[in-house]
Structures are given as structure tokens and as C-alpha cells.
Design a protein around this motif. Sequence first.
Motif, PDB file in Angstrom:
ATOM      1  N   MET A 109       0.854  -1.191   0.122  1.00  0.00           N
ATOM      2  CA  MET A 109       0.005   0.169  -0.132  1.00  0.00           C
ATOM      3  C   MET A 109       0.833   1.330  -0.154  1.00  0.00           C
ATOM      4  O   MET A 109       0.463   2.219  -0.651  1.00  0.00           O
ATOM      5  N   PHE A 110       2.140   1.206   0.627  1.00  0.00           N
ATOM      6  CA  PHE A 110       2.982   2.369   0.549  1.00  0.00           C
ATOM      7  C   PHE A 110       3.585   2.688  -0.738  1.00  0.00           C
ATOM      8  O   PHE A 110       3.982   3.549  -0.930  1.00  0.00           O
ATOM      9  N   ALA A 111       3.866   1.505  -1.375  1.00  0.00           N
ATOM     10  CA  ALA A 111       4.655   1.476  -2.616  1.00  0.00           C
ATOM     11  C   ALA A 111       4.304   2.261  -3.513  1.00  0.00           C
ATOM     12  O   ALA A 111       5.150   3.160  -4.147  1.00  0.00           O
ATOM     13  N   ALA A 112       2.993   2.510  -3.831  1.00  0.00           N
ATOM     14  CA  ALA A 112       2.261   2.960  -5.031  1.00  0.00           C
ATOM     15  C   ALA A 112       2.453   4.726  -4.594  1.00  0.00           C
ATOM     16  O   ALA A 112       2.295   5.372  -5.480  1.00  0.00           O
ATOM     17  N   THR A 113       2.486   4.884  -3.283  1.00  0.00           N
ATOM     18  CA  THR A 113       2.334   6.410  -2.986  1.00  0.00           C
ATOM     19  C   THR A 113       3.333   7.255  -3.584  1.00  0.00           C
ATOM     20  O   THR A 113       3.146   8.536  -3.946  1.00  0.00           O
ATOM     21  N   ALA A 114       4.614   6.696  -3.864  1.00  0.00           N
ATOM     22  CA  ALA A 114       5.816   7.551  -4.378  1.00  0.00           C
ATOM     23  C   ALA A 114       5.131   8.198  -5.565  1.00  0.00           C
ATOM     24  O   ALA A 114       5.590   9.228  -5.943  1.00  0.00           O
ATOM     25  N   ALA A 115       4.752   7.030  -6.458  1.00  0.00           N
ATOM     26  CA  ALA A 115       4.518   7.624  -7.933  1.00  0.00           C
ATOM     27  C   ALA A 115       3.143   8.536  -7.869  1.00  0.00           C
ATOM     28  O   ALA A 115       2.849   9.295  -8.615  1.00  0.00           O
ATOM     29  N   THR A 116       2.359   8.241  -6.919  1.00  0.00           N
ATOM     30  CA  THR A 116       1.088   9.211  -6.714  1.00  0.00           C
ATOM     31  C   THR A 116       1.403  10.495  -6.778  1.00  0.00           C
ATOM     32  O   THR A 116       0.892  11.564  -7.100  1.00  0.00           O
ATOM     33  N   ILE A 117       2.423  10.840  -5.797  1.00  0.00           N
ATOM     34  CA  ILE A 117       2.989  12.062  -5.522  1.00  0.00           C
ATOM     35  C   ILE A 117       3.605  12.576  -6.898  1.00  0.00           C
ATOM     36  O   ILE A 117       3.230  14.132  -7.062  1.00  0.00           O
ATOM     37  N   VAL A 118       4.235  11.809  -7.675  1.00  0.00           N
ATOM     38  CA  VAL A 118       4.817  12.658  -8.868  1.00  0.00           C
ATOM     39  C   VAL A 118       3.585  13.086  -9.743  1.00  0.00           C
ATOM     40  O   VAL A 118       3.750  14.071 -10.565  1.00  0.00           O
ATOM     41  N   SER A 119       2.575  12.187  -9.731  1.00  0.00           N
ATOM     42  CA  SER A 119       1.489  12.183 -10.660  1.00  0.00           C
ATOM     43  C   SER A 119       0.859  13.981 -10.528  1.00  0.00           C
ATOM     44  O   SER A 119       0.601  14.425 -11.583  1.00  0.00           O
ATOM     45  N   GLY A 120       0.846  14.575  -9.173  1.00  0.00           N
ATOM     46  CA  GLY A 120       0.313  15.707  -9.123  1.00  0.00           C
ATOM     47  C   GLY A 120       1.089  16.947  -9.713  1.00  0.00           C
ATOM     48  O   GLY A 120       0.791  17.811 -10.036  1.00  0.00           O
ATOM     49  N   ALA A 121       2.558  16.763  -9.507  1.00  0.00           N
ATOM     50  CA  ALA A 121       3.622  17.636  -9.763  1.00  0.00           C
ATOM     51  C   ALA A 121       3.595  17.692 -11.297  1.00  0.00           C
ATOM     52  O   ALA A 121       3.844  18.858 -11.814  1.00  0.00           O
ATOM     53  N   VAL A 122       3.385  16.711 -12.353  1.00  0.00           N
ATOM     54  CA  VAL A 122       3.386  16.625 -13.533  1.00  0.00           C
ATOM     55  C   VAL A 122       2.023  16.841 -14.388  1.00  0.00           C
ATOM     56  O   VAL A 122       1.845  16.862 -15.590  1.00  0.00           O
ATOM     57  N   ALA A 123       0.960  16.998 -13.516  1.00  0.00           N
ATOM     58  CA  ALA A 123      -0.303  16.948 -13.876  1.00  0.00           C
ATOM     59  C   ALA A 123      -0.641  18.217 -15.223  1.00  0.00           C
ATOM     60  O   ALA A 123       0.057  19.113 -15.341  1.00  0.00           O
ATOM     61  N   GLU A 124      -1.527  17.840 -15.976  1.00  0.00           N
ATOM     62  CA  GLU A 124      -1.897  18.664 -17.015  1.00  0.00           C
ATOM     63  C   GLU A 124      -1.267  18.842 -18.442  1.00  0.00           C
ATOM     64  O   GLU A 124      -1.398  19.760 -19.296  1.00  0.00           O
ATOM     65  N   ARG A 125       0.019  18.071 -18.236  1.00  0.00           N
ATOM     66  CA  ARG A 125       0.660  18.311 -19.442  1.00  0.00           C
ATOM     67  C   ARG A 125       1.556  16.984 -19.813  1.00  0.00           C
ATOM     68  O   ARG A 125       2.400  16.841 -20.963  1.00  0.00           O
ATOM     69  N   VAL A 126       1.702  16.191 -18.912  1.00  0.00           N
ATOM     70  CA  VAL A 126       2.586  14.818 -19.296  1.00  0.00           C
ATOM     71  C   VAL A 126       1.687  14.008 -20.025  1.00  0.00           C
ATOM     72  O   VAL A 126       0.641  13.523 -19.906  1.00  0.00           O
ATOM     73  N   LYS A 127       2.476  13.266 -20.910  1.00  0.00           N
ATOM     74  CA  LYS A 127       2.106  12.047 -21.729  1.00  0.00           C
ATOM     75  C   LYS A 127       1.484  10.908 -20.758  1.00  0.00           C
ATOM     76  O   LYS A 127       2.636  10.622 -20.061  1.00  0.00           O
TER      77      LYS A 127
END
Length: 409
Positions: A109-127
Motif C-alpha cells: 500500500m505504501f509502494a504506490a504512494t511515491a508515484a502518486t506524488i509525482v502524478s500531481g506535480a506533472v499534471a495537465e501536460r505529461v503524456k
Amino acid sequence: MQELFTVNNLWMMIATTMVFIMHLGFASLEAGLTRSKNTVNILFKNTIIPAIGLLSYAFVGFNLMYPGADYAGSFFGFAGFGLPLPEGWDTSNYNEGYTFFTDFIFQAMFAATAATIVSGAVAERVKLGPFIFFSVLYVAICYPIVGMWKWGGGFLDALDTSFYDFAGSTIVHSVGGWGALVGAALLGPRLGKYTSRGMTAIPGHNIPLATFGVFLLWFGWFGFNGGSVLSADPGLVSKVFVTTSLAAAAGAFGALIVSYLMFKTYDITMVLNGILAGLVGITAGADQMGVTSSVIIGLVGGGLIVFAVVFFDKIKVDDPVGAISVHLVGGIWGTLAVGIFGDLASMSQFISQLIGVVSVGVFCVIFSGVIFFVMKKTVGIRVDEKEETEGLDINEHSMRAYPDFATKD
């Protein structure tokens, strides 16, 4: 004895479900703080990331993170692919608090959190495709290696004064924060964010949804930190609940005070991120802090977020949801705070905390930098200008989150 084992294991599984619901919190927060034309894309990423985390952690991550005693004090170890059941996996012979499968699913459950954090910072323009590829590698390889350095008995755990990170201010949140910083910097800002006239705010489309997300995250954090006790010890679990709550509450006020002094307005988005900063900050030492130190950590963490958001805007690193400020800055602060306020506070402890922060930072920046840079130069990591203007929902997913409503963004 069997009754105690059952109670401990039950609490661990309850905590696991609470951490799982945090992914809905991340999805709601990120969707609410971004524009409506990208909502499906945000929800898609936050749906696929837990799936990536579970599968990759089962296949390779768990045994990278916990390779066994043969790799004690080292930088890397691997116990093989898959989840082979050890002898006595379902009894206290495996662990006095939980079974092998409970151990795996809680850590997954902890493992996916790191990538979730990245998702927010690159939102609205990443492929989407490159982001998924990055998430697989980050969750399957980067996070488990860093986790092994402390939680798997690696070199940070073997320092003369052992590095301390109770539930992951550095090992989870800063890992995500470093990846978020690199990704956002290499992507560049959203169109219209920074112009010759200065910085232009791009408001989120649904503040109620963002608020709902933060309260879900706060709820889930009781499992995140409380479950990290790794037993149902009533004294320690209740203490962790209190320190976690107080830091979150103080984080709200830290952000409120600083943002009001700076902007002369009551900014709900700053307060929401201040709560999260307090939670991230207390995570490294939730079991060590007293009432006063928990409040100080949260108060400082919430205030730091406001300064961090302003700073990243000044250097033109566009972070739509403030993920870098919350998880990286808040994670660093919380980790160092263990050496200042914790039960083991000392100069040697502070130095060990600093070693951990720097080591994890260097590794994560190199790892994420190589992946993002190679993809940028080959397949590309950013959607084109037309797609960004029209929105990722219609271009990446051929649908809209709100088809019955006309949108201006």
C-alpha cells in the motif's frame, strides 16, 4: 498468545485498508486542484498507479526492499522474484505481530504512494504512456531500493547512529517528492503559467473535491502511521494517533498564518496543503514525539509549505497541486526534526538524518532524471500545445469528466 497475534494482525489489516483509501484521497485532491478538462486523465493515473504498485511490488519490489539478513548494511539486495511463502508464514514464527501476507499487503500500500506524488506535480501536460512507464520503474525499483537502506536493514540502518524514519517522511514522501521535482522541471510549466507579465494563477476547478480528498488523506494517515507500529500495542498506537492529529492541526494553522501574512487572504488551498505538510512532517517520528514537539513540527511544516510554493513559482517549476512543497520539503523537515525533537535527539542523530536525506535525494534525482531525460529525448514526455489547450481528457481518453457542462478551460 494466539489471541494477541490475531489482534495485532487484525489491526495491521485494518490499517492497510485505511492506507488504501488514501489513493482516493490523492485522486480527489489532485482532480480538484486542476482544471476540469484534465479530470479523467487525473483519475486514470490515480487509478492505474495502485494497480502498478501492487503488481510490481509483488513481482520484484518486496524482495528488493526486504532481501534478508545476508544483505544487512549494504546498498542493494534481492531475494528473488515473486512471493515465495516462508515456513510458518501464517503464524507468530514468521513475526509476532502479523503473517507474511499481511506484511506484504501493508508494505505494498505504501509502494504506490511515491508515484502518486509525482502524478500531481506533472499534471495537465505529461503524456500518459511515458508517465505509466516511469511509474512502473519508480515503484518497482527506486522505492524498494531506498526502502531497503533503512527498513530492509541496509546501510542507513547500519550507521553508528541509525537513521530513523518511522513511517516514511523520507523513504516514502521524499522519494515521491524528488521524482516530482525532476519530472516537473524537465516537463516545463503549463502553457500560460509564467509569462512576461509574471506568474499567472491557474485555479483548480473543484475546491470541495480537493477538501474531501485532504480529509480522506488525514483519515488514512491514522493507518499510515498507526499501522507502522506493526502491532496493536495500545499505548504506542494511541500515542501515534495523537501526534499525527496534532501535527496535522498545527500544519493547518502554520499555513493559515503565513499565507495570510503574505497574501492578506484566507487561502483554503494553502491550509489544505498545510494539513498534509503537518502529516508528512510527523511521519518520520510519530512514535517519538510529545505533544509540544508534534505541534511545533506541524506548525513549522505548514508555514514552510507557503514559502516553498512561492519559491518554486519563482524558479518556474510548475506544480499544480503543491506536491513538491508538501512531500519533498515537508518530508525533509520531518526527517531532520527527529534529530531535533525526538526521543533520540542528538547531534549524531541529526547528522544521520541528514545523511539519509542527502543519500535518498541523490539517488532519486539520478534515477528519475535518467528515466525522464531519456524519454524526453526519445518518445517525448509532454503532450503538444493543441492537446494541452484542448485538455488531456478528450485527447488522451476520448471522453470528458463533465460532458453535460460546457467548460471554458
